[in-house]
Design a protein around this motif. Sequence first.
Motif, PDB file in Angstrom:
ATOM      1  N   THR A 130     -55.962 -14.160  -7.818  1.00  0.00           N
ATOM      2  CA  THR A 130     -55.893 -12.796  -8.352  1.00  0.00           C
ATOM      3  C   THR A 130     -56.495 -11.825  -7.335  1.00  0.00           C
ATOM      4  N   LEU A 189     -54.722  -5.254 -10.855  1.00  0.00           N
ATOM      5  CA  LEU A 189     -54.784  -6.689 -10.530  1.00  0.00           C
ATOM      6  C   LEU A 189     -53.385  -7.249 -10.300  1.00  0.00           C
ATOM      7  N   ASP A 218     -51.432 -11.159  -9.627  1.00  0.00           N
ATOM      8  CA  ASP A 218     -51.522 -12.623  -9.537  1.00  0.00           C
ATOM      9  C   ASP A 218     -50.488 -13.149  -8.544  1.00  0.00           C
TER      10      ASP A 218
END
Length: 457
Positions: A148, A156, A158
């Motif tokens: 992340t 954020l 991933d």
Amino acid sequence: MDAQVSDNSRSITIIGAGLAGALLATLLAQRGWSVDVYEKRGDPRVRGYAGGRSINLALAERGRHALRLAGADDAVMSHAVMMRGRMVHFADGRTDLQRYGRDDSEVIWSIHRGELNISLLDIAETAGARLHFDRGLVAADFDRHVATFADAGGGLLDVGFDSLVGADGAGSALRVAMAKREGLGERTENLGHGYKELEIPPGDDGSFRIEPNALHIWPRGRYMCIALPNDERTFTVTLFLPSHGEPSFDTVRNGAEARAFFERDFADASPLIPNLEQDFDSHPTGTLATLYLDLWHLGGDAVLLGDAAHAMVPFHGQGMNCAFEDCVALAEHLDNAPDRASAFAAFQAERLPNARAIQQMALENYLEMRDRVDNDDFLLQRALELELAARHPDRFVPRYSMVTFMRIPYATAFERGRVQRELLADVTRGHSSLDTIDRALADRLVTERLPPLGKSA
Ligand code: FAD
Ligand code: 8RB
């Protein structure tokens, strides 16, 4: 459930596009690996290098060798300033140039950190690595193989990975994530000394104000200043001083106190630093520490290198050089091992003992730089050392030279250095001048205790 991962895939995710991250990306991309690099900061080629100040580093043979392998040596060396030796500035104003090597083939080079980083990023991209800026690692899930990242606005993201390489420096976020999974045996030893960077600008005619082709040292016992030349004719001065006691950063607290301290203890340097007060007040005081880990990797999932694995004190000028040597070693192990877990294990087995050795030698060189350069026993032993090195060039090589001009393992340099130090102490004991030294004894001890380097190293 694990994401789709094959332990012998040739794709890798590097955290940090600093010195080691950019070089490793190049070495792996050149070998045909699929490489993604995630860097917390912005692209220095777009916005200018963060901090803006001219910070320089000493590049030695280990680092140059790695740069040559990556095809980056010419670009970096075009802006480098040669440093032939230490220019020691004694308290009474005398100076003495102590050469580092035999001749101008054995020198170190002052290079600009920002320009170096930019050259390495260009070369990494040309080699095919994908660079992602404004992406700081915040967490890693080693079950799902998902990392992340935070972008500049705090959003954020991933990203799946096969393996992570932590080239994210002394404060490594990957190290923190790995330690949540498995104890790494982390210990930090603070030196108890800090540093402050100051600047010597060019002279009125635009020239260097002191000898450009040297690393300047003002040794003062418990503390010291150094200065490295920049190719724009300035010098970056670093004051190293205890954190507590007298004098220390507790007693030299601001620009005005720093000026008074320099007038007293660095009288010849003080007039060279017109903005000392402003530099002292506006630049942060840095801390110095050694970082030890017992474990650098989690199977084939993640591995640390450079400062993230083994941050060291600066006094041998080897942090970057060692990090670059790590990159070459990791690229070779990744290419040769059957899978990434064995590559990472072999990398740690090779490099951890060498990191410990250079960390120790860096600590020891502080004492040598700040104190022993100015001491009679040291000067006698050094004179004999130079003589023995000239007479037995294959056996007796000063430790500084083994570290700086050769690529034998740091651990070998450390061990041979120990043997040589004992030999010099044995032969000079009770003597105050070279005239009375028993040369036959010295020669015999050299052949007995030091096998030729070509064969043992
Ligand atoms: P770094 O070069 O610090 O790179 C780490 C990178 O990771 C940075 O770009 C950082 O922004 C990024 N990063 C950090 N956190 C994250 C995150 N969470 N996610 C993504 N990216 C992240 N060494 C020498 O050999 N000779 C010298 O003369 C010398 N002089 C020095 C002078 C100074 C003032 C300093 C501070 C150090 C000096 N060193 C020198 C040491 C050298 O700078 C380091 O050893 C070297 O930079 C280590 O390289 P690295 O790639 O491991 O770390
Ligand atoms: N990190 C260097 C040497 C050895 C010089 C010698 C020493 C500054 C921070 Cl302190 C130092 C050396 O033994 O004569 N070669 O290269 C670089 C050094 O300091 C760098 C510039 C430095 N590193 C935090 C500050």
